[in-house]
Design a protein around this motif. Structure first.
Motif: not given
Length: 166
Positions: A91-95, A152-155, A157-159, A164-165
């Motif tokens: 989430x930090x990378x996505x941000x 960002x979208x890939x992150x 989705x794949x997290x 949290x799953x």
């Protein structure tokens, strides 16, 4: 509540970022065509005028949706806070990537689009030596912008490493 926030976040991303990526991607083509001199379309209208009009519309779409796109990180942060994942690495990378993409849009794409519109608004015979390289640079920047959003979208989705799953 988390599912509602996440739904709004995803819808905001689709409805705002999607139109920006499409409009920004096709803008350079119309900006280049706006410099066409003396070409007449089938309906008698000059092609350059039509292309300039379309380029102007595409720029307004990018500008308007950029403002509406502020809802994406707002609801993203609210969702992350609600789920307790604001410190997760993905989430930090996505941000960070979202902030970079926003910077590319606001500081580079929109101003370069405006510059191209000014060059082509000068009328027929717009300085092609300035228009073509600016349009090529804009195409490259748009590609970078779109690639950032893809990552960002890939992150999202794949997290990777998320607890949290997913």
């Amino acid at each position: 509540m988390s599912k509602m926030l996440l739904s709004i976040h995803v819808l905001a991303a689709i409805l705002t970022i999607g139109p920006i990526t499409v409009a920004a991607s096709i803008f350079p083509r119309y900006a280049r065509a706006a410099g066409a001199v003396g070409e007449i379309a089938d309906d008698g209208e000059e092609r350059g005028e039509r292309a300039a009009s379309i380029a102007g519309l595409l720029h307004r779409i990018c500008r308007g949706y950029a403002i509406a796109g502020l809802a994406v990180p707002v609801f993203g942060v609210a969702t992350g806070a609600r789920m307790g994942i604001l410190t997760d690495a993905w989430l930090l990378v996505s941000t960070v990537l979202t902030a970079i993409a926003a910077g590319v849009l606001v500081l580079m794409l929109l101003p370069l689009q405006a510059t191209l519109l000014e060059l082509t608004a000068a009328g027929a015979g717009a300085d092609e030596k300035r228009t073509r390289p600016a349009a090529a640079r804009l195409s490259g920047l748009t590609g970078i912008f779109n690639l950032l959003w893809t990552v960002v979208v890939v992150l999202m989705i794949f997290r990777p490493g998320a607890t949290t799953g997913g």
